[in-house]
Design an enzyme around this catalytic site. Structure first.
Site, PDB file in Angstrom:
ATOM      1  CD  GLU A 167      -2.298  -0.758  -6.282  1.00  0.00           C
ATOM      2  OE1 GLU A 167      -2.268  -1.406  -5.237  1.00  0.00           O
ATOM      3  OE2 GLU A 167      -1.484   0.157  -6.525  1.00  0.00           O
ATOM      4  CD  GLU A 277       0.213   4.834  -8.815  1.00  0.00           C
ATOM      5  OE1 GLU A 277       1.039   4.155  -8.171  1.00  0.00           O
ATOM      6  OE2 GLU A 277      -1.012   4.800  -8.561  1.00  0.00           O
TER       7      GLU A 277
HETATM    8  O1  G3I Z   1       2.622  10.966   7.093  1.00  0.00           O
HETATM    9  C1  G3I Z   1       2.970   9.905   8.006  1.00  0.00           C
HETATM   10  C2  G3I Z   1       3.988  10.396   9.028  1.00  0.00           C
HETATM   11  O2  G3I Z   1       3.394  11.414   9.815  1.00  0.00           O
HETATM   12  C3  G3I Z   1       4.423   9.221   9.920  1.00  0.00           C
HETATM   13  O3  G3I Z   1       5.436   9.655  10.805  1.00  0.00           O
HETATM   14  C4  G3I Z   1       4.971   8.113   9.023  1.00  0.00           C
HETATM   15  C5  G3I Z   1       5.431   6.927   9.848  1.00  0.00           C
HETATM   16  O4  G3I Z   1       4.564   5.865   9.705  1.00  0.00           O
HETATM   17  O5  G3I Z   1       3.946   7.686   8.103  1.00  0.00           O
HETATM   18  C6  G3I Z   1       3.567   8.758   7.219  1.00  0.00           C
HETATM   19  O6  G3I Z   1       2.571   8.299   6.349  1.00  0.00           O
HETATM   20  C7  G3I Z   1       3.055   7.416   5.342  1.00  0.00           C
HETATM   21  C8  G3I Z   1       2.725   8.038   3.970  1.00  0.00           C
HETATM   22  O7  G3I Z   1       3.090   7.139   2.920  1.00  0.00           O
HETATM   23  C9  G3I Z   1       3.465   9.371   3.755  1.00  0.00           C
HETATM   24  O8  G3I Z   1       4.825   9.133   3.704  1.00  0.00           O
HETATM   25  C10 G3I Z   1       2.288   6.095   5.479  1.00  0.00           C
HETATM   26  O9  G3I Z   1       2.695   5.477   6.694  1.00  0.00           O
HETATM   27  C11 G3I Z   1       2.642   5.187   4.306  1.00  0.00           C
HETATM   28  O10 G3I Z   1       1.829   4.029   4.338  1.00  0.00           O
HETATM   29  C12 G3I Z   1       2.339   5.928   2.986  1.00  0.00           C
HETATM   30  O11 G3I Z   1       2.780   5.086   1.935  1.00  0.00           O
HETATM   31  C13 G3I Z   1       2.200   5.421   0.659  1.00  0.00           C
HETATM   32  C14 G3I Z   1       1.573   4.139   0.069  1.00  0.00           C
HETATM   33  O12 G3I Z   1       1.081   4.407  -1.259  1.00  0.00           O
HETATM   34  C15 G3I Z   1       0.421   3.660   0.914  1.00  0.00           C
HETATM   35  O13 G3I Z   1      -0.596   4.636   0.899  1.00  0.00           O
HETATM   36  C16 G3I Z   1       3.311   5.915  -0.269  1.00  0.00           C
HETATM   37  O14 G3I Z   1       3.790   7.179   0.191  1.00  0.00           O
HETATM   38  C17 G3I Z   1       2.769   6.078  -1.680  1.00  0.00           C
HETATM   39  O15 G3I Z   1       3.816   6.422  -2.592  1.00  0.00           O
HETATM   40  C18 G3I Z   1       2.141   4.777  -2.153  1.00  0.00           C
HETATM   41  O16 G3I Z   1       1.609   5.005  -3.420  1.00  0.00           O
HETATM   42  C19 G3I Z   1       0.977   3.870  -4.014  1.00  0.00           C
HETATM   43  C20 G3I Z   1      -0.241   4.365  -4.772  1.00  0.00           C
HETATM   44  O17 G3I Z   1      -1.102   5.053  -3.888  1.00  0.00           O
HETATM   45  C21 G3I Z   1      -0.937   3.213  -5.471  1.00  0.00           C
HETATM   46  N1  G3I Z   1      -0.005   2.519  -6.356  1.00  0.00           N
HETATM   47  C22 G3I Z   1       1.208   2.023  -5.670  1.00  0.00           C
HETATM   48  C23 G3I Z   1       1.932   3.188  -5.013  1.00  0.00           C
HETATM   49  C24 G3I Z   1       3.209   2.716  -4.355  1.00  0.00           C
HETATM   50  O18 G3I Z   1       2.918   1.835  -3.305  1.00  0.00           O
END
Ligand code: G3I
Length: 365
Positions: A167, A277
């Protein structure tokens, strides 16, 4: 025709009927998406989380249906590089071990992104505010080079494809501007080519991708990406492929002809293409019509992918709606009053959805 010849014809006809029945039973009864995909020389995969690798319903589907996985989060900076001088590969290693045990290819995601950055690197890791600068250009360049080489070297020969830069462009498909991220603001736009060069130095055999969303159709964003890659490749920068994320929804049916023409021009640069994705969120409410529209969109994508051998992977962003990022995105970002989600091939109870069957049908043509 004498009686003897007639009898012989009957025997042959019966034999062919039986073979066909058994043949169909065998082929349809025991084949899964990965088997159909193998026949069409395309990888089919899903983003997975280490958190669910003890859940057999989850892992059974991954192992049975896919031949490729990508860690949804566990190779991001915040997970693997939690402190400046400390790496934590425990979750990523768990996924790699699972993949190796089950003969699954792996996509690495992502070596450089402006999100999921640890606090030691940038206190305000988000898009809305300019991040507080913690390091000067040379310091940050050294940090980025060391991160990339440490991570890529660790998984050398185990991770076949890397999303090196994720991105890099403004989200809006009518911008065409490079995103003014933490990386861009301190290192300038050269961070992109340097990231690819460092990744290639660490693993010459890995296929290095630039990955983005809203680039499926021709627009200012995909035009800008195309021109940047064209110029970088002319300079000999080792960019091997483009990841089209395809986070779509049923509010907007894609222009598949436009997507195909766009994909063809990137192929024309000698690039490998992967759909990296994919999810197609249902908007409004879960109706039969919405599920059918969702399957049409999935089928439109797979049909394009199957037309070009340069499209080498079709990857959904998750295994089951039960754990899809879309639920949280709808609640925390969209704050939508109406339903938005259920974008994957398996529902929250691990049941196949119409989109699964639509993809299977296209793969089996
Ligand atoms: O694992 C922790 C958990 O321990 C905690 O209790 C919880 C509460 O905050 O957070 C959990 O981590 C989260 C993680 O996902 C796992 O669920 C993070 O906060 C959250 O920010 C993270 O979001 C991910 C996001 O990228 C940001 O990294 C999404 O799962 C993931 O699907 C998303 O994927 C992105 C790609 O990397 C790039 N393209 C877009 C796509 C969708 O946004």
């Amino acid at each position: 025709m004498d009686g003897k010849t007639f009898n012989r014809y009957i025997v042959v006809a019966l034999f062919l009927w039986v073979v066909n029945i058994f043949g169909c039973t065998f082929t349809h009864g025991n084949l899964f998406l990965r088997d159909y995909a193998a026949r069409r020389n395309i990888n089919i995969g899903a983003a997975i989380m280490a958190d669910y690798l003890e859940e057999t319903e989850y892992t059974d589907i991954v192992v049975r249906e896919f031949n490729l996985v990508v860690p949804e989060n566990h190779l991001k900076w915040s997970y693997v590089h939690p402190e400046k001088d400390k790496y934590d590969f425990s979750a990523a290693d768990k996924i790699i071990r699972f993949a190796q045990k089950n003969n699954l290819k792996v996509r690495g995601h992502a070596l450089v992104w402006h999100k999921s950055l640890p606090k030691w690197l940038t206190p305000d890791c988000n898009d809305s505010e300019p991040n507080k600068v913690s390091y000067n250009k040379k310091e940050l360049e050294d940090i980025l080079e060391q991160h990339i080489k440490t991570v890529v070297t660790r998984y050398k020969g185990k991770i076949k494809y890397w999303d090196v830069v994720n991105e890099a462009f403004e989200g809006n498909d009518n911008s065409g501007e490079l995103r003014r991220t933490f990386w861009y603001n301190i290192l300038g736009k050269d961070y992109i080519e340097k990231a690819f060069i460092w990744a290639h130095e660490a693993d010459k055999k890995a296929k290095l991708f630039i990955n983005d969303f809203n680039i499926g159709e021709r627009n200012l964003k995909s035009d800008a990406l195309y021109e940047m890659i064209r110029d970088l490749k002319r300079e000999g920068v080792p960019i091997h492929g483009v990841g089209f994320q395809f986070h779509l929804d049923t509010n907007k049916k894609p222009d598949f002809e436009n997507i195909e023409a766009n994909i063809k021009r990137f192929i024309g640069l000698g690039l490998e293409i992967q759909f990296t994705e994919i999810d197609v969120a249902i908007c409004g409410e879960m109706t039969k019509e919405q599920l059918e529209l969702q399957s049409e969109i999935y089928q439109g994508l797979i049909n394009i992918a199957l037309k070009y051998p340069q499209v080498t992977a079709f990857v959904t962003w998750g295994v089951t709606d039960k754990y899809s990022w879309l639920s949280r995105y709808a609640a925390e970002v969209l704050k939508s009053e109406t339903f938005y989600g259920s974008g994957l091939l398996f529902d929250e109870n691990y049941r196949k959805k119409p989109a699964y069957h639509a993809i299977q049908k296209s793969l089996n043509q």
